[in-house]
Design a protein around this motif. Structure first.
Motif, PDB file in Angstrom:
ATOM      1  N   ALA A 181      48.418  35.075  37.192  1.00  0.00           N
ATOM      2  CA  ALA A 181      47.583  33.042  37.093  1.00  0.00           C
ATOM      3  C   ALA A 181      46.323  33.261  36.374  1.00  0.00           C
ATOM      4  O   ALA A 181      46.798  32.789  34.903  1.00  0.00           O
ATOM      5  CB  ALA A 181      47.209  32.580  38.230  1.00  0.00           C
ATOM      6  N   PRO A 182      45.576  34.710  36.052  1.00  0.00           N
ATOM      7  CA  PRO A 182      44.348  34.999  35.327  1.00  0.00           C
ATOM      8  C   PRO A 182      44.900  35.032  33.767  1.00  0.00           C
ATOM      9  O   PRO A 182      44.584  34.402  32.394  1.00  0.00           O
ATOM     10  CB  PRO A 182      43.628  35.787  35.446  1.00  0.00           C
ATOM     11  CG  PRO A 182      43.834  35.993  36.973  1.00  0.00           C
ATOM     12  CD  PRO A 182      45.338  35.130  37.171  1.00  0.00           C
ATOM     13  N   VAL A 183      46.533  35.734  34.239  1.00  0.00           N
ATOM     14  CA  VAL A 183      46.616  35.942  32.543  1.00  0.00           C
ATOM     15  C   VAL A 183      47.296  34.478  31.984  1.00  0.00           C
ATOM     16  O   VAL A 183      47.941  34.519  30.861  1.00  0.00           O
ATOM     17  CB  VAL A 183      48.024  36.913  33.197  1.00  0.00           C
ATOM     18  CG1 VAL A 183      48.736  36.380  31.094  1.00  0.00           C
ATOM     19  CG2 VAL A 183      47.631  38.580  33.201  1.00  0.00           C
ATOM     20  N   ILE A 184      47.850  33.314  32.602  1.00  0.00           N
ATOM     21  CA  ILE A 184      48.580  32.366  32.055  1.00  0.00           C
ATOM     22  C   ILE A 184      47.612  31.738  31.476  1.00  0.00           C
ATOM     23  O   ILE A 184      47.693  30.938  31.030  1.00  0.00           O
ATOM     24  CB  ILE A 184      49.279  31.242  33.466  1.00  0.00           C
ATOM     25  CG1 ILE A 184      50.460  32.414  33.481  1.00  0.00           C
ATOM     26  CG2 ILE A 184      49.950  30.310  32.477  1.00  0.00           C
ATOM     27  CD1 ILE A 184      50.909  31.990  34.724  1.00  0.00           C
ATOM     28  N   THR A 185      46.164  31.952  32.231  1.00  0.00           N
ATOM     29  CA  THR A 185      45.076  30.778  32.653  1.00  0.00           C
ATOM     30  C   THR A 185      44.278  30.985  30.824  1.00  0.00           C
ATOM     31  O   THR A 185      44.219  30.180  30.365  1.00  0.00           O
ATOM     32  CB  THR A 185      43.924  30.550  33.329  1.00  0.00           C
ATOM     33  OG1 THR A 185      44.155  30.370  33.918  1.00  0.00           O
ATOM     34  CG2 THR A 185      42.788  30.054  32.898  1.00  0.00           C
ATOM     35  N   GLY A 186      44.234  32.766  30.314  1.00  0.00           N
ATOM     36  CA  GLY A 186      43.751  33.489  29.344  1.00  0.00           C
ATOM     37  C   GLY A 186      44.376  32.732  28.437  1.00  0.00           C
ATOM     38  O   GLY A 186      44.288  32.654  27.184  1.00  0.00           O
ATOM     39  N   ALA A 190      40.164  39.513  37.514  1.00  0.00           N
ATOM     40  CA  ALA A 190      40.451  38.116  37.291  1.00  0.00           C
ATOM     41  C   ALA A 190      39.956  38.071  35.654  1.00  0.00           C
ATOM     42  O   ALA A 190      40.306  37.736  34.638  1.00  0.00           O
ATOM     43  CB  ALA A 190      40.670  37.480  37.872  1.00  0.00           C
ATOM     44  N   ILE A 191      38.874  37.876  35.861  1.00  0.00           N
ATOM     45  CA  ILE A 191      37.331  37.170  34.291  1.00  0.00           C
ATOM     46  C   ILE A 191      38.282  38.373  33.027  1.00  0.00           C
ATOM     47  O   ILE A 191      38.099  37.934  32.439  1.00  0.00           O
ATOM     48  CB  ILE A 191      36.471  38.113  34.613  1.00  0.00           C
ATOM     49  CG1 ILE A 191      35.240  37.091  35.625  1.00  0.00           C
ATOM     50  CG2 ILE A 191      35.557  38.424  32.454  1.00  0.00           C
ATOM     51  CD1 ILE A 191      34.219  36.949  35.847  1.00  0.00           C
ATOM     52  N   ALA A 192      38.631  40.272  33.501  1.00  0.00           N
ATOM     53  CA  ALA A 192      39.053  40.892  32.324  1.00  0.00           C
ATOM     54  C   ALA A 192      40.083  40.109  31.442  1.00  0.00           C
ATOM     55  O   ALA A 192      40.525  40.291  31.016  1.00  0.00           O
ATOM     56  CB  ALA A 192      39.007  41.761  32.418  1.00  0.00           C
ATOM     57  N   LYS A 193      41.436  40.001  32.974  1.00  0.00           N
ATOM     58  CA  LYS A 193      41.788  39.638  32.328  1.00  0.00           C
ATOM     59  C   LYS A 193      42.302  38.130  31.403  1.00  0.00           C
ATOM     60  O   LYS A 193      43.279  38.206  30.499  1.00  0.00           O
ATOM     61  CB  LYS A 193      43.723  39.304  33.980  1.00  0.00           C
ATOM     62  CG  LYS A 193      43.303  40.469  34.541  1.00  0.00           C
ATOM     63  CD  LYS A 193      44.138  40.145  36.061  1.00  0.00           C
ATOM     64  CE  LYS A 193      44.053  41.256  36.934  1.00  0.00           C
ATOM     65  NZ  LYS A 193      45.083  40.305  37.941  1.00  0.00           N
ATOM     66  N   TYR A 194      41.616  37.355  32.169  1.00  0.00           N
ATOM     67  CA  TYR A 194      41.397  35.975  30.946  1.00  0.00           C
ATOM     68  C   TYR A 194      41.035  36.121  29.742  1.00  0.00           C
ATOM     69  O   TYR A 194      41.388  35.845  29.265  1.00  0.00           O
ATOM     70  CB  TYR A 194      40.567  34.730  31.687  1.00  0.00           C
ATOM     71  CG  TYR A 194      39.776  34.004  31.599  1.00  0.00           C
ATOM     72  CD1 TYR A 194      40.786  32.855  31.181  1.00  0.00           C
ATOM     73  CD2 TYR A 194      39.159  34.153  30.412  1.00  0.00           C
ATOM     74  CE1 TYR A 194      40.830  31.766  30.562  1.00  0.00           C
ATOM     75  CE2 TYR A 194      38.642  33.056  29.906  1.00  0.00           C
ATOM     76  CZ  TYR A 194      39.375  31.828  29.855  1.00  0.00           C
ATOM     77  OH  TYR A 194      39.270  30.710  29.226  1.00  0.00           O
ATOM     78  N   LEU A 195      39.254  37.141  29.836  1.00  0.00           N
ATOM     79  CA  LEU A 195      39.512  37.082  29.001  1.00  0.00           C
ATOM     80  C   LEU A 195      40.101  38.100  27.756  1.00  0.00           C
ATOM     81  O   LEU A 195      40.633  37.900  26.015  1.00  0.00           O
ATOM     82  CB  LEU A 195      37.747  37.441  28.367  1.00  0.00           C
ATOM     83  CG  LEU A 195      36.533  37.285  29.300  1.00  0.00           C
ATOM     84  CD1 LEU A 195      35.552  37.524  29.442  1.00  0.00           C
ATOM     85  CD2 LEU A 195      36.039  35.822  28.198  1.00  0.00           C
ATOM     86  N   LEU A 196      40.924  38.413  28.087  1.00  0.00           N
ATOM     87  CA  LEU A 196      41.681  40.200  27.692  1.00  0.00           C
ATOM     88  C   LEU A 196      43.003  38.772  27.036  1.00  0.00           C
ATOM     89  O   LEU A 196      43.146  39.579  25.432  1.00  0.00           O
ATOM     90  CB  LEU A 196      42.021  41.200  27.394  1.00  0.00           C
ATOM     91  CG  LEU A 196      43.020  42.235  27.197  1.00  0.00           C
ATOM     92  CD1 LEU A 196      42.296  42.629  25.979  1.00  0.00           C
ATOM     93  CD2 LEU A 196      43.681  43.404  28.185  1.00  0.00           C
ATOM     94  N   THR A 197      43.085  38.476  27.480  1.00  0.00           N
ATOM     95  CA  THR A 197      44.722  37.567  27.019  1.00  0.00           C
ATOM     96  C   THR A 197      44.549  36.544  26.154  1.00  0.00           C
ATOM     97  O   THR A 197      45.135  36.312  25.264  1.00  0.00           O
ATOM     98  CB  THR A 197      45.072  36.846  28.045  1.00  0.00           C
ATOM     99  OG1 THR A 197      45.562  37.846  29.713  1.00  0.00           O
ATOM    100  CG2 THR A 197      46.224  36.054  28.599  1.00  0.00           C
ATOM    101  N   MET A 198      43.300  35.485  26.671  1.00  0.00           N
ATOM    102  CA  MET A 198      42.584  34.492  25.949  1.00  0.00           C
ATOM    103  C   MET A 198      42.466  35.187  24.544  1.00  0.00           C
ATOM    104  O   MET A 198      42.613  35.500  23.082  1.00  0.00           O
ATOM    105  CB  MET A 198      41.421  33.386  26.139  1.00  0.00           C
ATOM    106  CG  MET A 198      40.476  33.231  25.902  1.00  0.00           C
ATOM    107  SD  MET A 198      39.671  32.300  25.788  1.00  0.00           S
ATOM    108  CE  MET A 198      38.171  33.353  26.123  1.00  0.00           C
TER     109      MET A 198
END
Length: 542
Positions: free
Chosen positions: A125-130, A375-383
């Motif tokens: 989910a954090p990857v999709i959000t990012g 989750a924060i790391a996944k979000y920021l990296l993907t974004m």
């Protein structure tokens, strides 16, 4: 799949009547009002034309809506797709977009037939959000030229595009800023209780003001009143060399279309409390994207905003999508002269607000407020990867990073080695206390695989005598774990020691049997509990 489609259609329309027809018609008109400005805006923003966006929305509504895997899906040009298409248009032109769109349709049909419908469930989910936030940034950055009324050189990524604004001083067109600002303000301040779409209201107000005051602004331009424009894909224009060059972009478009459509389908199915056939929806998306380029349109995908509007407006069947498409077609013939005068700065304002609203703010707040570091790391990296690299690469980077984090998190196997309480057992079980002095019990907790075997070797290699390994807490073992246990057994035997195992989970026991390790150890070395293993060890050491 065809029989299932026919069966679902019969079920969907089994109780259809005039009341349901009116609900579908009203919902379709409502979606038309929302889709019209977005179709125009996304058509222009992806490097094509407003007419191309309109044609895409019309054909997607008719073809994909009729064939989709749910009664609620409404497809068309989307913000996510423009992020790929704008770069493609700059490099290959409209012919590149059309060829890549055709190939992406073929890939989507193949994905549906191969039952790839569950692929989204494997993306964290954090990857999709990012990924969604990255796309929102791409859209916003792509509209800065129109909002500011300037022209910066085309670049290969949004990050490079943003850098262009800091390289040289820019003199913004204040009329463009005012026009875009009016649309943004109207959309943000528009009361939710008013049913008229805020985007249309903003466009009408800003465009009317620009026309009355004579603002020197670039407009959409002529919108042809036809579904067969001069500029469109033809079979004569297709070549093996050209199609080969478009394979990678087509894969990116197909991957993005798959992800966005399946996510939209899952969310909408929950909203409407209906079943959703993901694989059939992929086929529908593919068929639509194979046809649309021959009418001059751009790749389409399911749109969660338009789909949710249709559901909330009371839509019952897939006729909502068809009615919305017919409404757009009627608008093309009746409103073309008016739409042609809409300033690009006004469309840019619509897209700016759309980009802001695309972000999954509830999920973002949840991730950051709970301080989930992974989750924060996944979000920021993907974004960041979405803005800097290709969108498909960004998804892959996010998923790979998530897998690495998962391996790191689960690689901390717990190993507790304890001596046997000889006095207590000798009193309770009547065992010889002296015979238990060389018995050790190692309690393992966590998966025993390639990332954890190093600690296993480090903790247990130096132990001699009889070693009982309790594996009740081990739910997973791979070949590396089995080989580590084999090495440990051989090391103990070389020192005249023995190894026993107990409390095996069914899947772990199955792996150990298939590997042949339990056969080498013998059934008298495998026990249900540590107590039984200790009793056997004491008897052997007498």
């Amino acid at each position: 799949m065809l029989k299932k489609y026919v069966s679902d259609l019969k079920s969907e329309f089994s109780k259809y009547n005039m009341s349901r027809f009116k609900r579908d018609l009203l919902a379709g008109i409502t979606v038309t009002a929302v889709a019209l400005p977005l179709a125009l805006a996304f058509g222009v923003s992806c490097g094509a034309t407003a007419a191309a966006g309109l044609i895409t929305a019309i054909l997607a509504g008719l073809i994909i809506g009729a064939l989709s895997g749910g009664s609620f899906q409404i497809s068309g040009p989307t913000g996510a797709m423009t992020a790929i298409l704008i770069v493609l248009a700059q490099k290959y032109g409209l012919s590149g977009i059309w060829t890549a769109g055709l190939l992406s349709g073929i890939f989507l049909v193949a994905a549906g037939l191969l039952k790839f419908g569950r692929v989204v469930s494997f993306i964290p989910a954090p990857v999709i959000t990012g990924f969604t936030s990255g796309i929102a940034l791409i859209i916003a950055i792509g509209q800065l030229d129109n909002v500011l009324g300037v022209r910066t050189p085309p670049t290969e990524s949004s990050a490079l595009k943003l850098a262009e604004y800091f390289k040289t001083p820019l003199s913004p067109n204040w009329y463009a800023l005012l026009t875009g600002g009016i649309v943004i303000a109207v959309m943000l301040l528009w009361p939710k209780k008013w049913t008229f779409p805020s985007s249309l209201a903003g466009l009408a107000l800003a465009s009317g003001l620009a026309a009355v005051c004579g603002f020197p602004l670039e407009t959409i331009g002529e919108i042809p009143k036809t579904l067969f424009p001069e500029n469109r894909l033809t079979f004569d224009a297709l070549s093996l060399a050209g199609m080969r060059d478009m394979l990678v972009p087509a894969l990116s478009i197909a991957a993005l279309g798959m992800i966005e459509s399946l996510l939209c389908g899952e969310v909408a199915a929950k909203m409407k409390k209906e079943k959703y056939d993901a694989n059939r929806d992929l086929v529908a998306q593919g068929v639509g994207n194979m046809i649309i380029p021959f009418f001059g349109g751009v790749p389409a995908t399911a749109a969660i905003a338009r789909t949710s509007v249709g559901i909330k407006a009371g839509g019952v069947t897939r006729l909502v999508s068809v009615f919305h498409a017919l409404g757009l077609l009627l608008s093309m013939f009746l409103l073309a002269p008016i739409m042609s005068e809409i300033p690009l700065a006004a469309l840019a304002g619509v897209l700016m607000v759309t980009a802001w609203r695309m972000n999954e703010w509830k999920e973002i707040r949840y991730i950051f407020s709970r301080r989930f570091k992974g989750a924060i790391a996944k979000y920021l990296l993907t974004m960041a990867a979405t803005v800097i690299f290709d969108l498909t690469q960004a998804i892959l980077i996010g998923v790979v990073f998530a897998l690495i984090l998962f391996v790191v998190q689960v690689s901390n196997v717990g190993i507790t080695v304890s001596e046997v309480d000889a006095k207590r057992l000798s009193r309770k079980e009547g065992l010889d206390a002296d015979a238990l002095r060389d018995v050790r019990v190692a309690y393992l907790t966590g998966p025993l695989f390639f990332a954890t075997v190093g600690r296993l070797r480090q903790e247990l290699t130096e132990i001699g005598g009889v070693l009982i390994i309790s594996m009740r807490g081990v739910t997973l073992i791979d070949m590396s774990g089995i080989q580590a246990l084999e090495e440990l057994r051989e090391n103990l035997m070389a020192q005249s020691g023995q190894m026993m195992v107990c409390s095996l989970q069914p899947q772990v026991e199955s792996m150990l049997r298939r590997s042949g390790l339990l056969a080498k150890m013998g059934e008298n070395a495998v026990f249900w509990s540590a107590d039984k293993a200790i009793e056997e060890a004491a008897r052997r050491l007498l």
